[in-house]
Design an enzyme around this catalytic site. Structure first.
Site, PDB file in Angstrom:
ATOM      1  N   CYS A  91       0.819  -1.301  -0.083  1.00  0.00           N
ATOM      2  CA  CYS A  91      -0.025  -0.007   0.177  1.00  0.00           C
ATOM      3  C   CYS A  91       0.936   1.131  -0.028  1.00  0.00           C
ATOM      4  CB  CYS A  91      -0.802  -0.015   1.116  1.00  0.00           C
ATOM      5  SG  CYS A  91      -2.090   1.449   1.203  1.00  0.00           S
ATOM      6  N   LYS A 132       1.749  -9.413  -0.773  1.00  0.00           N
ATOM      7  CA  LYS A 132       1.988  -8.614  -1.743  1.00  0.00           C
ATOM      8  C   LYS A 132       2.978  -7.445  -1.227  1.00  0.00           C
ATOM      9  CE  LYS A 132      -0.525  -5.455  -4.919  1.00  0.00           C
ATOM     10  NZ  LYS A 132      -1.715  -4.759  -5.301  1.00  0.00           N
ATOM     11  N   ASN A 192       1.609  -7.788 -11.182  1.00  0.00           N
ATOM     12  CA  ASN A 192       0.445  -6.813 -10.941  1.00  0.00           C
ATOM     13  C   ASN A 192       0.984  -5.416 -11.330  1.00  0.00           C
ATOM     14  OD1 ASN A 192      -0.529  -4.782  -8.103  1.00  0.00           O
ATOM     15  ND2 ASN A 192      -1.942  -5.808  -9.517  1.00  0.00           N
ATOM     16  N   GLY A 193      -0.014  -4.737 -12.004  1.00  0.00           N
ATOM     17  CA  GLY A 193       0.380  -3.338 -12.170  1.00  0.00           C
ATOM     18  C   GLY A 193       0.281  -2.841 -13.854  1.00  0.00           C
ATOM     19  N   GLY A 216      -6.087  -5.433 -10.515  1.00  0.00           N
ATOM     20  CA  GLY A 216      -6.776  -4.477  -9.559  1.00  0.00           C
ATOM     21  C   GLY A 216      -7.552  -3.466 -10.157  1.00  0.00           C
TER      22      GLY A 216
END
Length: 317
Positions: A91, A132, A192-193, A216
């Site tokens: 985060c 993560k 991811n991303g 996401g």
């Protein structure tokens, strides 16, 4: 994705298909054992076998920096029915990082290791612990050390958001670093991303070299993206979801938001998701323009084509 992918959106998105598992919003752990009501509020699917209504398994995600406290809360989450414990070290929010949570911990690989090791020790052996991470706080130079710390601590899967905390969500995502992380650890690594489309997935797979991904914002903006990817992987024809197919899901999202939230807050939740849908659907741009300044739930009912909600609320009052 705190404040966005709650149980309502998890329900709606998993109904579309293609999603192997989903994760709760992070549950913040500070200095005490959380009450069962906290877990039940953020992970109500625990009461249904930790699955969404569509049957998609849900993992419970924790965020914090105290190894023992995280271990205690992880163990309690398992007692409540969590099938997997996921730890958030990615985060980038300033408020989270200031309280020593999320991506700021990537400055301390030894602490990452201690947290995962303690959580792994605290939960039943049959329950996986996953994590993560981002590539680092302000540089990817320590990414491999962080990944090794997580894997050696007991993380059985690692999701890598391919940017640093300082990068935030600014393109591009550095998928080549995912390949380096996978070379450095023996556990499965997920990319991811910046995966917004099927073509993005193909490029990510080619650059990162990994087969598995976590979606996401791309899935929130294009609800059938996971289904498209699943079809492509199976060699099947890829068919994109039309606006007409999406509309019933948007209407049901609004119905659930109306039931869960006070009238002053429900419109904001709708606008949040609808605003993200504008990236993929021209029709969403038009609808968003109509509702963005609207705060009257009854008028939004009419704009979404669900006027029965206004009648139901009037009868309830």
């Amino acid at each position: 994705m705190e404040g966005l992918v709650d149980e309502i959106l998890r329900d709606v998105l998993t109904r579309v298909g293609g999603i192997d598992w989903c994760v709760t919003e992070f549950i913040r752990v500070c200095d005490r054992l959380l009450a069962a009501s906290t877990f039940e509020k953020l992970a109500p699917e625990l009461a249904q076998g930790a699955r969404t209504a569509a049957g998609t398994p849900m993992r419970v995600q924790l965020l914090g920096s105290d190894p023992v406290c995280l271990g205690d809360n992880a163990a309690f989450a398992c007692e409540l029915g969590a099938p997997v414990i996921d730890l958030n070290f990615g985060c980038p929010a300033k408020t989270v990082n200031k309280s020593r949570g999320g991506a700021v911990l990537l400055k301390e690989p030894e602490l990452l290791h201690a947290i995962v090791r303690e959580v792994r020790r605290a939960v039943p052996a049959a329950i996986p612990v996953t994590a993560k991470m981002r590539l680092g706080f302000d540089s990817p130079d320590g990414a491999l050390d962080c990944a090794r710390a997580l894997a050696e601590g007991g993380a059985q899967q690692i999701v890598v958001h391919a940017r640093t905390k300082v990068d935030g969500y600014k393109p591009p995502a550095h998928w080549e670093w995912v390949a380096r992380v996978q070379e450095a650890v023996k556990v499965p690594v997920f990319a991811n991303g910046e995966i917004w489309t099927l073509d993005d997935w193909r490029r990510c797979r080619e650059v990162s070299g990994v087969e598995d991904i976590m979606l996401g914002r791309g899935l929130v903006s294009r609800p059938d993206l996971a289904r498209q990817i699943a079809a492509a992987r199976a060699g099947e024809t890829v068919r994109e979801m039309t606006w007409a197919e999406l509309q019933p899901l948007l209407q049901d999202f609004w119905r659930q938001a109306r039931r869960k939230l006070a009238p002053r807050y429900a419109p904001g939740r709708l606008k949040q998701w609808l605003g993200m849908l504008t990236r993929s659907y021209p029709e969403a741009v038009v609808l968003f323009a109509e509702v963005r300044r609207e705060s009257d739930c009854a008028r939004i009912d009419a704009l979404l084509g669900v006027p029965e909600l206004a009648r139901d609320w009037a009868e309830a009052v």
